[in-house]
Design a protein around this motif. Sequence first.
Motif, mmCIF file in Angstrom:
data_model
loop_
_atom_site.group_PDB
_atom_site.id
_atom_site.type_symbol
_atom_site.label_atom_id
_atom_site.label_comp_id
_atom_site.label_asym_id
_atom_site.label_seq_id
_atom_site.Cartn_x
_atom_site.Cartn_y
_atom_site.Cartn_z
ATOM 1 N N PHE A 1 93.774 53.514 38.771
ATOM 2 C CA PHE A 1 93.521 53.790 40.184
ATOM 3 C C PHE A 1 92.815 55.135 40.360
ATOM 4 O O PHE A 1 91.809 55.245 41.049
ATOM 5 C CB PHE A 1 94.866 53.800 40.900
ATOM 6 C CG PHE A 1 94.796 53.222 42.278
ATOM 7 C CD1 PHE A 1 93.693 52.511 42.721
ATOM 8 C CD2 PHE A 1 95.866 53.374 43.150
ATOM 9 C CE1 PHE A 1 93.647 51.969 43.986
ATOM 10 C CE2 PHE A 1 95.825 52.843 44.418
ATOM 11 C CZ PHE A 1 94.710 52.146 44.838
ATOM 12 N N THR B 1 85.255 50.865 48.418
ATOM 13 C CA THR B 1 84.135 51.640 47.910
ATOM 14 C C THR B 1 82.811 51.071 48.399
ATOM 15 O O THR B 1 81.931 51.794 48.844
ATOM 16 C CB THR B 1 84.150 51.625 46.370
ATOM 17 O OG1 THR B 1 85.422 52.088 45.945
ATOM 18 C CG2 THR B 1 83.078 52.528 45.811
ATOM 19 N N ALA C 1 95.843 46.367 44.522
ATOM 20 C CA ALA C 1 95.408 47.705 44.925
ATOM 21 C C ALA C 1 94.022 47.998 44.358
ATOM 22 O O ALA C 1 93.154 48.545 45.023
ATOM 23 C CB ALA C 1 96.408 48.744 44.425
ATOM 24 N N PHE C 2 93.814 47.586 43.135
ATOM 25 C CA PHE C 2 92.567 47.828 42.428
ATOM 26 C C PHE C 2 91.396 47.130 43.132
ATOM 27 O O PHE C 2 90.362 47.740 43.390
ATOM 28 C CB PHE C 2 92.711 47.294 41.007
ATOM 29 C CG PHE C 2 92.002 48.135 39.987
ATOM 30 C CD1 PHE C 2 91.529 49.395 40.284
ATOM 31 C CD2 PHE C 2 91.827 47.652 38.701
ATOM 32 C CE1 PHE C 2 90.884 50.172 39.333
ATOM 33 C CE2 PHE C 2 91.179 48.409 37.742
ATOM 34 C CZ PHE C 2 90.713 49.666 38.061
ATOM 35 N N LEU D 1 104.746 44.409 39.622
ATOM 36 C CA LEU D 1 103.969 45.632 39.445
ATOM 37 C C LEU D 1 102.531 45.316 39.065
ATOM 38 O O LEU D 1 101.590 45.924 39.556
ATOM 39 C CB LEU D 1 104.602 46.515 38.351
ATOM 40 C CG LEU D 1 105.767 47.378 38.815
ATOM 41 C CD1 LEU D 1 106.428 48.034 37.613
ATOM 42 C CD2 LEU D 1 105.279 48.438 39.793
ATOM 43 N N LEU D 2 102.380 44.352 38.177
ATOM 44 C CA LEU D 2 101.046 43.973 37.714
ATOM 45 C C LEU D 2 100.218 43.420 38.868
ATOM 46 O O LEU D 2 99.045 43.763 39.042
ATOM 47 C CB LEU D 2 101.180 42.920 36.591
ATOM 48 C CG LEU D 2 99.960 42.768 35.698
ATOM 49 C CD1 LEU D 2 99.696 44.050 34.932
ATOM 50 C CD2 LEU D 2 100.160 41.624 34.717
ATOM 51 N N LEU E 1 103.209 49.599 32.625
ATOM 52 C CA LEU E 1 102.313 48.944 33.587
ATOM 53 C C LEU E 1 102.033 49.848 34.784
ATOM 54 O O LEU E 1 100.897 49.946 35.246
ATOM 55 C CB LEU E 1 102.952 47.635 34.084
ATOM 56 C CG LEU E 1 102.748 46.433 33.179
ATOM 57 C CD1 LEU E 1 103.584 45.260 33.675
ATOM 58 C CD2 LEU E 1 101.275 46.044 33.129
ATOM 59 N N SER F 1 108.080 43.417 36.365
ATOM 60 C CA SER F 1 106.818 43.685 35.666
ATOM 61 C C SER F 1 105.689 42.889 36.307
ATOM 62 O O SER F 1 104.602 43.406 36.551
ATOM 63 C CB SER F 1 106.933 43.277 34.190
ATOM 64 O OG SER F 1 107.886 44.073 33.549
ATOM 65 N N CYS G 1 98.539 51.383 35.890
ATOM 66 C CA CYS G 1 98.054 51.124 37.241
ATOM 67 C C CYS G 1 97.576 52.414 37.893
ATOM 68 O O CYS G 1 96.472 52.495 38.411
ATOM 69 C CB CYS G 1 99.175 50.494 38.066
ATOM 70 S SG CYS G 1 98.723 50.134 39.764
ATOM 71 N N CYS H 1 99.251 46.139 41.176
ATOM 72 C CA CYS H 1 98.187 46.917 40.552
ATOM 73 C C CYS H 1 96.832 46.260 40.779
ATOM 74 O O CYS H 1 95.887 46.886 41.225
ATOM 75 C CB CYS H 1 98.477 47.050 39.061
ATOM 76 S SG CYS H 1 97.236 47.990 38.159
ATOM 77 N N SER I 1 107.653 47.893 32.179
ATOM 78 C CA SER I 1 107.402 48.152 33.599
ATOM 79 C C SER I 1 106.796 49.529 33.793
ATOM 80 O O SER I 1 105.833 49.719 34.534
ATOM 81 C CB SER I 1 108.715 48.079 34.393
ATOM 82 O OG SER I 1 109.208 46.774 34.362
ATOM 83 N N GLU J 1 89.335 55.109 39.073
ATOM 84 C CA GLU J 1 88.451 54.413 40.011
ATOM 85 C C GLU J 1 88.012 55.350 41.136
ATOM 86 O O GLU J 1 86.851 55.409 41.501
ATOM 87 C CB GLU J 1 89.189 53.196 40.584
ATOM 88 C CG GLU J 1 88.469 52.448 41.688
ATOM 89 C CD GLU J 1 87.292 51.653 41.182
ATOM 90 O OE1 GLU J 1 86.520 51.169 41.997
ATOM 91 O OE2 GLU J 1 87.138 51.534 39.946
ATOM 92 N N GLU K 1 90.614 48.718 46.426
ATOM 93 C CA GLU K 1 89.883 49.969 46.239
ATOM 94 C C GLU K 1 88.400 49.692 46.014
ATOM 95 O O GLU K 1 87.538 50.335 46.579
ATOM 96 C CB GLU K 1 90.489 50.724 45.043
ATOM 97 C CG GLU K 1 89.746 51.979 44.616
ATOM 98 C CD GLU K 1 89.905 53.108 45.612
ATOM 99 O OE1 GLU K 1 89.209 54.109 45.452
ATOM 100 O OE2 GLU K 1 90.699 52.977 46.555
ATOM 101 N N LYS K 2 88.111 48.701 45.179
ATOM 102 C CA LYS K 2 86.711 48.370 44.894
ATOM 103 C C LYS K 2 85.992 47.954 46.166
ATOM 104 O O LYS K 2 84.859 48.329 46.407
ATOM 105 C CB LYS K 2 86.639 47.241 43.857
ATOM 106 C CG LYS K 2 86.703 47.751 42.430
ATOM 107 C CD LYS K 2 86.190 46.732 41.446
ATOM 108 C CE LYS K 2 86.176 47.247 40.028
ATOM 109 N NZ LYS K 2 85.249 48.353 39.799
#
Lengths: 135, 135
Positions: free
Chosen positions: A19, B26, B18-19, B11-12, A11, B8, A15, B15, A8, A22, B22-23
Amino acid sequence: MKLELLASFFLLTTCFTAFSQEKQDTAVADKGLIKVSVMYPYAEGKTFNMEYYVTKHMPMVAAFLGANLVKYTIEKGLASGIPNQPLPFMAIGTFYVKSLSDYQAAIAPHGDAIRADFQNYTNIIPIILVSEVVN
Amino acid sequence: MKLELLASFFLLTTCFTAFSQEKQDTAVADKGLIKVSVMYPYAEGKTFNMEYYVTKHMPMVAAFLGANLVKYTIEKGLASGIPNQPLPFMAIGTFYVKSLSDYQAAIAPHGDAIRADFQNYTNIIPIILVSEVVN
Protein backbone atom coordinates in the motif's frame (compact mmCIF):
# COMPACT_ATOMS: atom_id res chain seq x y z
CA MET A 1 -2.32 -21.89 15.64
CA LYS A 2 0.91 -19.94 15.98
CA LEU A 3 1.54 -20.59 12.32
CA GLU A 4 -1.82 -19.11 11.32
CA LEU A 5 -1.26 -16.02 13.45
CA LEU A 6 2.14 -15.62 11.86
CA ALA A 7 0.56 -15.99 8.44
CA SER A 8 -2.02 -13.33 9.28
CA PHE A 9 0.68 -10.97 10.50
CA PHE A 10 2.74 -11.60 7.37
CA LEU A 11 -0.23 -10.86 5.13
CA LEU A 12 -1.05 -7.69 7.02
CA THR A 13 2.56 -6.49 6.77
CA THR A 14 2.66 -7.29 3.06
CA CYS A 15 -0.57 -5.41 2.60
CA PHE A 16 0.72 -2.26 4.32
CA THR A 17 4.06 -2.45 2.53
CA ALA A 18 2.41 -2.81 -0.87
CA PHE A 19 0.00 0.00 0.00
CA SER A 20 2.68 2.52 1.02
CA GLN A 21 4.78 1.52 -2.00
CA GLU A 22 1.80 2.24 -4.22
CA LYS A 23 1.30 5.68 -2.65
CA GLN A 24 4.97 6.51 -3.16
CA ASP A 25 4.85 5.32 -6.78
CA THR A 26 1.87 7.61 -7.36
CA ALA A 27 3.69 10.70 -6.10
CA VAL A 28 6.77 10.23 -8.27
CA ALA A 29 5.17 8.22 -11.09
CA ASP A 30 5.32 10.98 -13.72
CA LYS A 31 8.96 12.02 -13.19
CA GLY A 32 11.07 11.32 -16.28
CA LEU A 33 8.08 10.74 -18.54
CA ILE A 34 7.74 12.55 -21.85
CA LYS A 35 4.67 14.76 -22.29
CA VAL A 36 3.26 15.51 -25.72
CA SER A 37 0.88 18.43 -25.12
CA VAL A 38 -1.48 19.43 -27.93
CA MET A 39 -2.47 23.01 -27.11
CA TYR A 40 -5.37 24.85 -28.73
CA PRO A 41 -4.78 28.64 -28.55
CA TYR A 42 -7.84 30.78 -27.93
CA ALA A 43 -8.76 33.54 -30.37
CA GLU A 44 -11.93 35.39 -31.41
CA GLY A 45 -14.16 33.13 -33.54
CA LYS A 46 -12.43 29.92 -32.58
CA THR A 47 -14.55 26.95 -31.53
CA PHE A 48 -13.83 23.74 -29.66
CA ASN A 49 -16.24 20.83 -29.06
CA MET A 50 -15.00 19.37 -25.78
CA GLU A 51 -17.52 16.51 -25.78
CA TYR A 52 -16.29 15.20 -29.15
CA TYR A 53 -12.68 15.68 -28.08
CA VAL A 54 -13.17 13.70 -24.84
CA THR A 55 -15.34 10.90 -26.23
CA LYS A 56 -13.96 10.46 -29.79
CA HIS A 57 -10.70 12.19 -30.73
CA MET A 58 -8.49 11.56 -27.71
CA PRO A 59 -9.52 7.89 -27.27
CA MET A 60 -8.81 7.35 -31.02
CA VAL A 61 -5.28 8.76 -30.77
CA ALA A 62 -4.64 7.03 -27.42
CA ALA A 63 -5.52 3.68 -29.00
CA PHE A 64 -2.67 4.11 -31.51
CA LEU A 65 -0.06 4.40 -28.73
CA GLY A 66 -0.18 0.98 -27.07
CA ALA A 67 1.87 0.22 -23.97
CA ASN A 68 4.07 3.30 -24.52
CA LEU A 69 1.15 5.44 -23.28
CA VAL A 70 1.20 5.74 -19.47
CA LYS A 71 -1.87 8.02 -19.32
CA TYR A 72 -3.50 10.93 -21.05
CA THR A 73 -5.17 14.02 -19.64
CA ILE A 74 -7.55 16.64 -20.98
CA GLU A 75 -7.93 20.11 -19.56
CA LYS A 76 -10.34 22.92 -20.38
CA GLY A 77 -9.01 26.48 -20.37
CA LEU A 78 -10.95 28.76 -18.02
CA ALA A 79 -9.05 32.07 -17.91
CA SER A 80 -5.70 33.75 -17.94
CA GLY A 81 -4.11 33.81 -14.50
CA ILE A 82 -3.06 37.42 -15.20
CA PRO A 83 -5.83 40.05 -14.87
CA ASN A 84 -7.08 41.61 -18.14
CA GLN A 85 -5.18 39.09 -20.30
CA PRO A 86 -7.05 36.89 -22.80
CA LEU A 87 -7.46 33.14 -22.23
CA PRO A 88 -4.21 31.57 -23.56
CA PHE A 89 -5.61 28.13 -24.52
CA MET A 90 -9.15 26.78 -24.95
CA ALA A 91 -8.04 23.19 -24.33
CA ILE A 92 -4.95 21.03 -23.92
CA GLY A 93 -4.73 17.29 -24.50
CA THR A 94 -1.61 15.61 -23.13
CA PHE A 95 -0.12 12.17 -23.73
CA TYR A 96 2.33 10.91 -21.08
CA VAL A 97 4.65 8.42 -22.83
CA LYS A 98 7.79 6.50 -21.96
CA SER A 99 9.50 7.01 -25.31
CA LEU A 100 9.21 9.91 -27.77
CA SER A 101 10.54 7.88 -30.71
CA ASP A 102 7.99 5.12 -30.02
CA TYR A 103 5.27 7.79 -29.90
CA GLN A 104 6.38 9.23 -33.23
CA ALA A 105 6.61 5.78 -34.85
CA ALA A 106 3.11 4.88 -33.61
CA ILE A 107 1.52 8.17 -34.73
CA ALA A 108 3.19 8.49 -38.16
CA PRO A 109 1.01 5.97 -40.07
CA HIS A 110 -2.15 7.64 -38.64
CA GLY A 111 -1.20 11.30 -39.19
CA ASP A 112 -3.74 11.85 -41.97
CA ALA A 113 -6.59 10.24 -39.99
CA ILE A 114 -5.76 12.35 -36.90
CA ARG A 115 -5.59 15.61 -38.86
CA ALA A 116 -8.78 14.78 -40.78
CA ASP A 117 -10.60 14.42 -37.44
CA PHE A 118 -9.66 17.98 -36.32
CA GLN A 119 -12.56 19.52 -38.29
CA ASN A 120 -15.00 17.41 -36.28
CA TYR A 121 -14.31 19.38 -33.12
CA THR A 122 -12.33 22.57 -33.79
CA ASN A 123 -11.19 25.24 -36.25
CA ILE A 124 -8.02 25.92 -34.23
CA ILE A 125 -4.56 24.92 -35.46
CA PRO A 126 -2.86 23.53 -32.34
CA ILE A 127 0.70 24.00 -31.20
CA ILE A 128 2.47 20.94 -29.82
CA LEU A 129 4.96 20.96 -26.96
CA VAL A 130 7.24 18.00 -26.27
CA SER A 131 8.52 18.24 -22.71
CA GLU A 132 10.04 16.16 -19.95
CA VAL A 133 8.57 15.88 -16.45
CA VAL A 134 11.42 16.95 -14.14
CA ASN A 135 9.40 17.19 -10.91
CA MET B 1 -7.68 -23.05 13.27
CA LYS B 2 -10.67 -22.43 10.99
CA LEU B 3 -11.01 -18.98 12.52
CA GLU B 4 -7.40 -18.09 11.77
CA LEU B 5 -7.72 -19.26 8.19
CA LEU B 6 -10.85 -17.15 7.87
CA ALA B 7 -9.00 -14.17 9.35
CA SER B 8 -6.15 -14.64 6.87
CA PHE B 9 -8.60 -14.83 3.99
CA PHE B 10 -10.37 -11.69 5.23
CA LEU B 11 -7.07 -9.80 5.49
CA LEU B 12 -6.04 -10.89 2.02
CA THR B 13 -9.38 -9.80 0.56
CA THR B 14 -9.15 -6.46 2.36
CA CYS B 15 -5.65 -6.01 1.03
CA PHE B 16 -6.65 -6.64 -2.59
CA THR B 17 -9.73 -4.45 -2.28
CA ALA B 18 -7.75 -1.56 -0.77
CA PHE B 19 -5.07 -2.03 -3.41
CA SER B 20 -7.42 -1.91 -6.40
CA GLN B 21 -9.26 1.05 -4.85
CA GLU B 22 -5.95 2.90 -4.55
CA LYS B 23 -5.11 2.20 -8.19
CA GLN B 24 -8.49 3.54 -9.28
CA ASP B 25 -8.08 6.65 -7.11
CA THR B 26 -4.72 7.29 -8.77
CA ALA B 27 -6.17 7.16 -12.27
CA VAL B 28 -8.98 9.63 -11.60
CA ALA B 29 -7.35 11.65 -8.79
CA ASP B 30 -6.75 14.82 -10.85
CA LYS B 31 -10.22 15.04 -12.41
CA GLY B 32 -12.02 18.22 -11.38
CA LEU B 33 -8.90 19.89 -9.99
CA ILE B 34 -7.91 23.39 -11.05
CA LYS B 35 -4.51 23.76 -12.73
CA VAL B 36 -2.59 27.02 -12.60
CA SER B 37 0.10 26.63 -15.26
CA VAL B 38 2.90 29.19 -15.38
CA MET B 39 4.31 28.90 -18.91
CA TYR B 40 7.64 30.39 -20.01
CA PRO B 41 7.62 31.00 -23.80
CA TYR B 42 10.86 30.33 -25.64
CA ALA B 43 12.47 33.08 -27.72
CA GLU B 44 15.98 33.94 -28.93
CA GLY B 45 18.10 35.28 -26.02
CA LYS B 46 15.77 33.99 -23.31
CA THR B 47 17.31 32.12 -20.38
CA PHE B 48 15.89 29.82 -17.71
CA ASN B 49 17.75 28.36 -14.72
CA MET B 50 15.92 25.09 -14.11
CA GLU B 51 17.94 24.20 -11.02
CA TYR B 52 16.97 27.41 -9.21
CA TYR B 53 13.37 26.99 -10.34
CA VAL B 54 13.16 23.42 -9.02
CA THR B 55 15.03 23.93 -5.75
CA LYS B 56 14.05 27.51 -4.77
CA HIS B 57 11.23 29.24 -6.65
CA MET B 58 8.60 26.50 -6.92
CA PRO B 59 9.01 25.27 -3.32
CA MET B 60 8.68 28.90 -2.11
CA VAL B 61 5.40 29.44 -3.98
CA ALA B 62 4.10 25.97 -3.05
CA ALA B 63 4.65 26.75 0.63
CA PHE B 64 2.22 29.70 0.38
CA LEU B 65 -0.63 27.44 -0.79
CA GLY B 66 -1.21 25.17 2.21
CA ALA B 67 -3.72 22.33 2.08
CA ASN B 68 -5.36 23.74 -1.07
CA LEU B 69 -2.32 22.51 -3.05
CA VAL B 70 -2.79 18.87 -4.11
CA LYS B 71 0.55 18.68 -5.96
CA TYR B 72 2.78 20.66 -8.26
CA THR B 73 4.70 19.59 -11.34
CA ILE B 74 7.61 21.03 -13.33
CA GLU B 75 8.32 20.22 -16.95
CA LYS B 76 11.21 21.18 -19.20
CA GLY B 77 10.43 22.02 -22.83
CA LEU B 78 12.38 19.86 -25.29
CA ALA B 79 11.01 20.65 -28.75
CA SER B 80 7.96 21.48 -30.79
CA GLY B 81 6.00 18.38 -31.74
CA ILE B 82 5.59 19.88 -35.23
CA PRO B 83 8.66 19.63 -37.51
CA ASN B 84 10.50 22.91 -38.23
CA GLN B 85 8.55 24.82 -35.57
CA PRO B 86 10.36 26.57 -32.70
CA LEU B 87 10.13 25.29 -29.12
CA PRO B 88 6.87 26.77 -27.72
CA PHE B 89 7.85 26.85 -24.03
CA MET B 90 11.17 26.50 -22.18
CA ALA B 91 9.48 25.40 -18.96
CA ILE B 92 6.06 25.08 -17.32
CA GLY B 93 5.36 24.99 -13.59
CA THR B 94 1.89 23.81 -12.61
CA PHE B 95 -0.03 23.98 -9.34
CA TYR B 96 -2.94 21.55 -8.95
CA VAL B 97 -5.36 23.12 -6.46
CA LYS B 98 -8.84 22.40 -5.14
CA SER B 99 -10.02 26.01 -5.18
CA LEU B 100 -9.02 28.88 -7.49
CA SER B 101 -10.26 31.56 -5.08
CA ASP B 102 -8.26 30.01 -2.21
CA TYR B 103 -5.21 29.98 -4.51
CA GLN B 104 -5.68 33.65 -5.38
CA ALA B 105 -6.22 34.62 -1.72
CA ALA B 106 -3.07 32.74 -0.67
CA ILE B 107 -0.88 34.18 -3.44
CA ALA B 108 -2.05 37.82 -3.27
CA PRO B 109 -0.05 38.90 -0.17
CA HIS B 110 3.12 37.35 -1.70
CA GLY B 111 2.79 38.70 -5.25
CA ASP B 112 5.72 41.12 -4.91
CA ALA B 113 8.04 38.48 -3.41
CA ILE B 114 7.14 36.00 -6.16
CA ARG B 115 7.71 38.50 -8.98
CA ALA B 116 10.95 39.75 -7.38
CA ASP B 117 12.29 36.18 -7.48
CA PHE B 118 11.76 35.87 -11.28
CA GLN B 119 15.07 37.65 -12.03
CA ASN B 120 16.93 34.93 -10.08
CA TYR B 121 16.13 32.32 -12.73
CA THR B 122 14.75 33.84 -15.93
CA ASN B 123 14.33 36.90 -18.18
CA ILE B 124 11.08 35.53 -19.63
CA ILE B 125 7.69 37.07 -18.83
CA PRO B 126 5.44 34.03 -18.31
CA ILE B 127 1.86 33.53 -19.43
CA ILE B 128 -0.50 31.88 -16.95
CA LEU B 129 -3.31 29.48 -17.84
CA VAL B 130 -6.05 28.60 -15.39
CA SER B 131 -7.72 25.38 -16.49
CA GLU B 132 -9.87 22.54 -15.20
CA VAL B 133 -8.88 18.87 -15.47
CA VAL B 134 -11.81 17.24 -17.31
CA ASN B 135 -10.21 13.86 -17.95
